[in-house]
Design an enzyme around this catalytic site. Structure first.
Site, PDB file in Angstrom:
ATOM      1  N   HIS A 165     -21.106  82.255   5.592  1.00 19.42           N
ATOM      2  CA  HIS A 165     -19.654  82.222   5.416  1.00 19.42           C
ATOM      3  C   HIS A 165     -19.193  83.449   4.641  1.00 19.42           C
ATOM      4  O   HIS A 165     -19.989  84.104   3.971  1.00 19.42           O
ATOM      5  CB  HIS A 165     -19.226  80.965   4.635  1.00 19.42           C
ATOM      6  CG  HIS A 165     -19.156  79.736   5.476  1.00 19.42           C
ATOM      7  ND1 HIS A 165     -20.252  78.962   5.735  1.00 19.42           N
ATOM      8  CD2 HIS A 165     -18.107  79.144   6.111  1.00 19.42           C
ATOM      9  CE1 HIS A 165     -19.894  77.945   6.506  1.00 19.42           C
ATOM     10  NE2 HIS A 165     -18.594  78.029   6.748  1.00 19.42           N
ATOM     11  N   LYS A 169     -16.224  81.850  -0.339  1.00 20.14           N
ATOM     12  CA  LYS A 169     -16.556  80.409  -0.294  1.00 20.14           C
ATOM     13  C   LYS A 169     -17.238  79.988  -1.587  1.00 20.14           C
ATOM     14  O   LYS A 169     -18.120  80.679  -2.084  1.00 20.14           O
ATOM     15  CB  LYS A 169     -17.447  80.119   0.918  1.00 20.14           C
ATOM     16  CG  LYS A 169     -17.715  78.634   1.093  1.00 20.14           C
ATOM     17  CD  LYS A 169     -18.185  78.310   2.482  1.00 20.14           C
ATOM     18  CE  LYS A 169     -18.504  76.815   2.601  1.00 20.14           C
ATOM     19  NZ  LYS A 169     -17.295  75.992   2.433  1.00 20.14           N
TER      20      LYS A 169
END
Ligand code: NAD
Length: 278
Positions: A165, A169
Protein backbone atom coordinates in the site's frame (compact mmCIF):
# COMPACT_ATOMS: atom_id res chain seq x y z
CA UNK A 1 -17.84 15.06 -13.68
CA UNK A 2 -21.20 13.41 -14.47
CA UNK A 3 -23.81 14.04 -11.78
CA UNK A 4 -26.81 11.78 -11.31
CA UNK A 5 -30.09 13.78 -10.90
CA UNK A 6 -31.16 13.85 -7.22
CA UNK A 7 -34.73 13.21 -6.02
CA UNK A 8 -36.67 13.27 -2.72
CA UNK A 9 -36.70 9.45 -2.55
CA UNK A 10 -32.90 9.19 -2.76
CA UNK A 11 -31.18 7.52 0.18
CA UNK A 12 -29.72 10.33 2.31
CA UNK A 13 -26.13 9.45 3.17
CA UNK A 14 -23.71 10.98 5.65
CA UNK A 15 -20.00 10.72 4.81
CA UNK A 16 -17.87 10.68 7.95
CA UNK A 17 -14.16 11.36 7.52
CA UNK A 18 -15.23 13.61 4.65
CA UNK A 19 -11.80 15.19 4.09
CA UNK A 20 -9.94 11.86 3.93
CA UNK A 21 -8.81 10.04 0.79
CA UNK A 22 -11.85 7.75 0.93
CA UNK A 23 -14.20 10.46 2.24
CA UNK A 24 -13.56 12.68 -0.77
CA UNK A 25 -13.87 9.73 -3.16
CA UNK A 26 -17.22 8.82 -1.54
CA UNK A 27 -18.56 12.35 -1.97
CA UNK A 28 -17.73 12.21 -5.69
CA UNK A 29 -19.18 8.71 -6.13
CA UNK A 30 -22.41 9.64 -4.28
CA UNK A 31 -22.76 12.57 -6.69
CA UNK A 32 -22.45 10.21 -9.67
CA UNK A 33 -24.73 7.45 -8.33
CA UNK A 34 -28.51 7.19 -8.85
CA UNK A 35 -30.64 6.68 -5.75
CA UNK A 36 -28.35 8.36 -3.20
CA UNK A 37 -27.50 11.91 -2.19
CA UNK A 38 -25.14 13.56 0.25
CA UNK A 39 -27.04 14.54 3.40
CA UNK A 40 -24.12 15.64 5.60
CA UNK A 41 -20.33 15.49 5.82
CA UNK A 42 -18.48 15.01 9.12
CA UNK A 43 -14.86 15.57 10.09
CA UNK A 44 -12.91 15.57 13.37
CA UNK A 45 -13.15 18.46 15.77
CA UNK A 46 -10.33 20.90 14.92
CA UNK A 47 -10.15 19.82 11.27
CA UNK A 48 -9.15 22.73 8.99
CA UNK A 49 -11.97 21.66 6.64
CA UNK A 50 -14.87 22.36 9.03
CA UNK A 51 -17.38 24.77 7.49
CA UNK A 52 -16.03 24.21 3.95
CA UNK A 53 -18.43 22.92 1.31
CA UNK A 54 -18.08 19.12 1.07
CA UNK A 55 -18.57 19.11 -2.71
CA UNK A 56 -15.89 21.73 -3.30
CA UNK A 57 -13.54 19.92 -0.90
CA UNK A 58 -13.96 16.72 -2.92
CA UNK A 59 -13.67 18.41 -6.32
CA UNK A 60 -17.33 17.66 -7.08
CA UNK A 61 -18.52 21.28 -7.30
CA UNK A 62 -20.63 23.21 -4.77
CA UNK A 63 -23.22 21.00 -3.01
CA UNK A 64 -24.39 23.29 -0.19
CA UNK A 65 -23.31 20.73 2.44
CA UNK A 66 -20.85 22.29 4.90
CA UNK A 67 -18.45 19.94 6.73
CA UNK A 68 -19.44 19.65 10.41
CA UNK A 69 -17.93 18.06 13.52
CA UNK A 70 -21.36 17.28 15.03
CA UNK A 71 -22.25 13.69 14.02
CA UNK A 72 -25.39 13.65 16.21
CA UNK A 73 -26.87 16.54 14.25
CA UNK A 74 -25.57 15.10 10.96
CA UNK A 75 -27.26 11.73 11.52
CA UNK A 76 -30.67 13.37 12.19
CA UNK A 77 -33.02 12.58 9.28
CA UNK A 78 -30.27 10.60 7.47
CA UNK A 79 -30.87 7.11 6.05
CA UNK A 80 -27.29 5.91 6.31
CA UNK A 81 -23.66 6.63 7.17
CA UNK A 82 -20.65 5.62 5.10
CA UNK A 83 -17.62 5.42 7.33
CA UNK A 84 -13.98 5.05 6.29
CA UNK A 85 -12.33 6.77 9.28
CA UNK A 86 -10.50 5.36 12.30
CA UNK A 87 -11.34 2.54 14.75
CA UNK A 88 -12.27 5.00 17.55
CA UNK A 89 -14.38 7.02 15.11
CA UNK A 90 -16.19 3.96 13.77
CA UNK A 91 -17.03 2.74 17.29
CA UNK A 92 -18.50 6.16 18.11
CA UNK A 93 -20.45 6.31 14.83
CA UNK A 94 -21.75 2.74 15.36
CA UNK A 95 -23.38 3.83 18.63
CA UNK A 96 -24.93 6.89 17.02
CA UNK A 97 -26.14 4.95 13.94
CA UNK A 98 -27.74 2.36 16.26
CA UNK A 99 -29.54 5.13 18.19
CA UNK A 100 -30.76 6.61 14.92
CA UNK A 101 -31.73 3.10 13.64
CA UNK A 102 -30.05 3.74 10.27
CA UNK A 103 -27.60 2.00 7.93
CA UNK A 104 -23.91 2.05 8.91
CA UNK A 105 -21.38 0.98 6.26
CA UNK A 106 -17.96 0.54 7.88
CA UNK A 107 -14.83 0.32 5.72
CA UNK A 108 -12.41 1.33 8.47
CA UNK A 109 -9.57 -1.14 9.03
CA UNK A 110 -7.19 -1.76 11.93
CA UNK A 111 -10.01 -2.31 14.46
CA UNK A 112 -9.12 -4.25 17.61
CA UNK A 113 -11.34 -7.16 18.62
CA UNK A 114 -13.07 -4.99 21.25
CA UNK A 115 -13.88 -2.38 18.58
CA UNK A 116 -15.28 -5.05 16.27
CA UNK A 117 -17.45 -6.41 19.08
CA UNK A 118 -18.92 -2.95 19.73
CA UNK A 119 -19.57 -2.34 16.02
CA UNK A 120 -21.18 -5.79 15.65
CA UNK A 121 -23.33 -5.15 18.75
CA UNK A 122 -24.69 -2.01 17.09
CA UNK A 123 -26.21 -4.41 14.53
CA UNK A 124 -28.99 -5.10 17.06
CA UNK A 125 -30.50 -1.75 16.05
CA UNK A 126 -28.65 -0.55 12.95
CA UNK A 127 -28.10 -2.30 9.62
CA UNK A 128 -24.33 -2.59 9.70
CA UNK A 129 -22.22 -3.70 6.73
CA UNK A 130 -18.53 -4.02 7.60
CA UNK A 131 -15.72 -5.23 5.39
CA UNK A 132 -11.97 -4.73 5.21
CA UNK A 133 -12.45 -4.43 1.47
CA UNK A 134 -15.57 -3.22 -0.30
CA UNK A 135 -14.56 -4.15 -3.87
CA UNK A 136 -16.23 -6.89 -5.90
CA UNK A 137 -12.84 -8.15 -7.09
CA UNK A 138 -11.34 -8.72 -3.64
CA UNK A 139 -14.46 -10.40 -2.31
CA UNK A 140 -14.51 -12.75 -5.30
CA UNK A 141 -10.78 -13.36 -4.79
CA UNK A 142 -11.57 -14.31 -1.19
CA UNK A 143 -14.05 -16.95 -2.33
CA UNK A 144 -11.40 -18.37 -4.71
CA UNK A 145 -8.79 -18.37 -1.92
CA UNK A 146 -11.17 -20.28 0.34
CA UNK A 147 -11.73 -22.89 -2.39
CA UNK A 148 -7.99 -23.23 -3.05
CA UNK A 149 -7.16 -23.52 0.66
CA UNK A 150 -9.81 -26.22 1.05
CA UNK A 151 -8.48 -28.19 -1.93
CA UNK A 152 -4.76 -28.08 -1.06
CA UNK A 153 -3.61 -29.97 2.08
CA UNK A 154 -1.67 -27.89 4.68
CA UNK A 155 0.98 -30.60 4.91
CA UNK A 156 2.09 -29.99 1.32
CA UNK A 157 0.99 -26.40 0.66
CA UNK A 158 2.05 -23.20 2.44
CA UNK A 159 -0.08 -20.05 2.30
CA UNK A 160 1.56 -16.61 2.33
CA UNK A 161 -0.22 -13.29 1.84
CA UNK A 162 1.74 -10.35 0.43
CA UNK A 163 0.38 -6.82 0.32
CA UNK A 164 1.58 -3.38 -0.73
CA UNK A 165 0.00 0.00 0.00
CA UNK A 166 0.86 3.70 -0.23
CA UNK A 167 3.25 5.20 2.30
CA UNK A 168 0.52 6.97 4.32
CA UNK A 169 -1.24 3.77 5.45
CA UNK A 170 -1.14 3.46 9.25
CA UNK A 171 -2.15 -0.17 9.95
CA UNK A 172 -0.51 -3.48 8.97
CA UNK A 173 -1.20 -6.06 7.69
CA UNK A 174 -3.94 -4.37 5.68
CA UNK A 175 -7.58 -5.12 6.43
CA UNK A 176 -7.74 -6.82 3.02
CA UNK A 177 -4.74 -9.05 3.77
CA UNK A 178 -6.41 -10.10 7.02
CA UNK A 179 -9.70 -10.65 5.20
CA UNK A 180 -7.94 -12.92 2.67
CA UNK A 181 -6.28 -14.69 5.60
CA UNK A 182 -9.74 -15.29 7.10
CA UNK A 183 -10.90 -16.83 3.80
CA UNK A 184 -7.83 -19.10 3.70
CA UNK A 185 -8.36 -20.13 7.34
CA UNK A 186 -12.03 -20.84 6.64
CA UNK A 187 -11.04 -23.08 3.72
CA UNK A 188 -8.74 -25.00 6.06
CA UNK A 189 -11.28 -25.02 8.87
CA UNK A 190 -8.91 -23.36 11.35
CA UNK A 191 -8.95 -20.07 13.30
CA UNK A 192 -6.74 -17.44 11.67
CA UNK A 193 -5.75 -16.08 15.10
CA UNK A 194 -4.20 -19.45 15.97
CA UNK A 195 -2.34 -19.90 12.67
CA UNK A 196 -1.21 -16.46 11.51
CA UNK A 197 2.44 -15.38 11.40
CA UNK A 198 2.32 -11.61 10.98
CA UNK A 199 6.03 -10.75 11.37
CA UNK A 200 9.31 -12.60 10.72
CA UNK A 201 12.70 -11.30 11.77
CA UNK A 202 16.06 -12.88 12.62
CA UNK A 203 16.55 -16.60 13.23
CA UNK A 204 12.94 -17.71 12.96
CA UNK A 205 13.53 -21.44 12.45
CA UNK A 206 11.86 -23.40 9.64
CA UNK A 207 8.33 -22.58 8.57
CA UNK A 208 5.70 -24.36 10.63
CA UNK A 209 3.25 -26.38 8.49
CA UNK A 210 -0.30 -25.05 8.48
CA UNK A 211 0.58 -21.46 9.33
CA UNK A 212 -0.65 -18.53 7.23
CA UNK A 213 2.08 -15.91 6.77
CA UNK A 214 1.78 -12.19 6.06
CA UNK A 215 4.28 -9.82 4.46
CA UNK A 216 3.76 -6.05 4.29
CA UNK A 217 5.26 -3.56 1.83
CA UNK A 218 4.70 0.21 2.04
CA UNK A 219 5.61 2.91 -0.46
CA UNK A 220 4.62 5.52 -3.01
CA UNK A 221 0.99 5.90 -3.97
CA UNK A 222 -0.02 2.22 -4.37
CA UNK A 223 -3.81 2.01 -3.80
CA UNK A 224 -3.66 -1.67 -2.77
CA UNK A 225 -2.01 -4.81 -4.19
CA UNK A 226 -2.64 -8.24 -2.66
CA UNK A 227 -1.35 -11.68 -3.57
CA UNK A 228 -2.16 -14.97 -1.94
CA UNK A 229 0.67 -17.40 -2.66
CA UNK A 230 0.01 -21.13 -2.31
CA UNK A 231 3.43 -22.76 -2.43
CA UNK A 232 3.79 -26.52 -2.85
CA UNK A 233 6.73 -28.82 -3.64
CA UNK A 234 7.79 -27.90 -7.18
CA UNK A 235 4.75 -25.73 -7.99
CA UNK A 236 3.15 -22.50 -6.89
CA UNK A 237 -0.21 -20.80 -7.38
CA UNK A 238 -0.61 -17.04 -6.99
CA UNK A 239 -4.04 -15.42 -6.73
CA UNK A 240 -3.81 -11.62 -6.99
CA UNK A 241 -5.81 -8.43 -6.99
CA UNK A 242 -4.62 -4.96 -7.87
CA UNK A 243 -6.70 -1.90 -6.99
CA UNK A 244 -5.92 0.90 -9.46
CA UNK A 245 -8.42 3.41 -8.16
CA UNK A 246 -10.14 4.15 -4.81
CA UNK A 247 -13.52 4.49 -6.50
CA UNK A 248 -13.89 0.66 -6.43
CA UNK A 249 -14.13 0.84 -2.61
CA UNK A 250 -16.41 3.89 -2.65
CA UNK A 251 -18.76 2.32 -5.22
CA UNK A 252 -18.84 -0.83 -3.06
CA UNK A 253 -19.58 1.24 0.06
CA UNK A 254 -22.46 3.07 -1.62
CA UNK A 255 -23.82 -0.20 -3.08
CA UNK A 256 -23.69 -1.68 0.44
CA UNK A 257 -25.70 1.26 1.82
CA UNK A 258 -28.37 0.87 -0.87
CA UNK A 259 -28.49 -2.90 -0.31
CA UNK A 260 -28.86 -2.49 3.48
CA UNK A 261 -31.60 0.13 3.23
CA UNK A 262 -34.46 -2.39 3.27
CA UNK A 263 -32.83 -5.12 5.39
CA UNK A 264 -33.56 -6.03 8.98
CA UNK A 265 -31.13 -4.71 11.62
CA UNK A 266 -28.07 -6.96 11.65
CA UNK A 267 -24.35 -7.29 11.03
CA UNK A 268 -23.59 -8.02 7.38
CA UNK A 269 -20.51 -8.39 5.15
CA UNK A 270 -19.77 -7.52 1.53
CA UNK A 271 -20.32 -11.19 0.68
CA UNK A 272 -23.97 -10.70 1.67
CA UNK A 273 -24.19 -7.54 -0.44
CA UNK A 274 -22.61 -9.21 -3.48
CA UNK A 275 -24.55 -12.46 -3.11
CA UNK A 276 -21.32 -14.42 -2.59
CA UNK A 277 -22.09 -15.77 0.90
CA UNK A 278 -22.67 -19.52 1.12
P1 NAD B 1 -7.43 9.15 5.58
O1 NAD B 1 -6.51 9.33 6.74
O2 NAD B 1 -7.11 9.83 4.27
O3 NAD B 1 -8.91 9.63 5.99
C1 NAD B 1 -9.53 9.36 7.22
C2 NAD B 1 -10.36 10.58 7.56
O4 NAD B 1 -11.19 10.25 8.67
C3 NAD B 1 -9.48 11.79 7.99
O5 NAD B 1 -9.89 12.93 7.25
C4 NAD B 1 -9.76 11.92 9.48
O6 NAD B 1 -9.70 13.25 9.94
C5 NAD B 1 -11.19 11.36 9.57
N1 NAD B 1 -11.51 10.85 10.89
C6 NAD B 1 -10.85 9.94 11.63
N2 NAD B 1 -11.47 9.78 12.83
C7 NAD B 1 -12.55 10.60 12.81
C8 NAD B 1 -13.58 10.88 13.75
N3 NAD B 1 -13.62 10.29 14.94
N4 NAD B 1 -14.54 11.78 13.41
C9 NAD B 1 -14.52 12.39 12.19
N5 NAD B 1 -13.56 12.17 11.26
C10 NAD B 1 -12.59 11.27 11.57
O7 NAD B 1 -7.57 7.58 5.37
P2 NAD B 1 -8.21 6.81 4.11
O8 NAD B 1 -7.11 6.37 3.19
O9 NAD B 1 -9.37 7.56 3.57
O10 NAD B 1 -8.70 5.48 4.84
C11 NAD B 1 -9.63 5.53 5.91
C12 NAD B 1 -9.87 4.12 6.43
O11 NAD B 1 -10.51 3.32 5.43
C13 NAD B 1 -8.59 3.36 6.81
O12 NAD B 1 -8.86 2.54 7.93
C14 NAD B 1 -8.33 2.50 5.57
O13 NAD B 1 -7.54 1.37 5.82
C15 NAD B 1 -9.75 2.14 5.21
N6 NAD B 1 -9.96 1.70 3.83
C16 NAD B 1 -10.83 0.67 3.66
C17 NAD B 1 -11.16 0.23 2.41
C18 NAD B 1 -12.21 -0.86 2.26
O14 NAD B 1 -12.55 -1.21 1.12
N7 NAD B 1 -12.74 -1.38 3.37
C19 NAD B 1 -10.58 0.84 1.28
C20 NAD B 1 -9.70 1.92 1.48
C21 NAD B 1 -9.40 2.35 2.77
Amino acid sequence: MLSAPKTETDMKLVVVGAAGRMGQTLIRVIGETDGVRLHAAVEREGSPFLGKDAGELAGAGFLGVPVTCDPLQAFLHADGVVDFTSPAGSVEFAGLAAQARIVHVVGTTGCAQADDEKIAAAGRHARVVKSGNMSLGVNLLGVLVEQAARALPPTGWDIEIVEMHHKHKVDAPSGTALLLGEFAAKGRDVALSAQSVRVRDGHTGAREAGTIGFATLRGGSVVGDHSVVLAGEGEMITLSHSARDRTIFARGGVAAALWARDRKPGFYSMLDVLGLSN
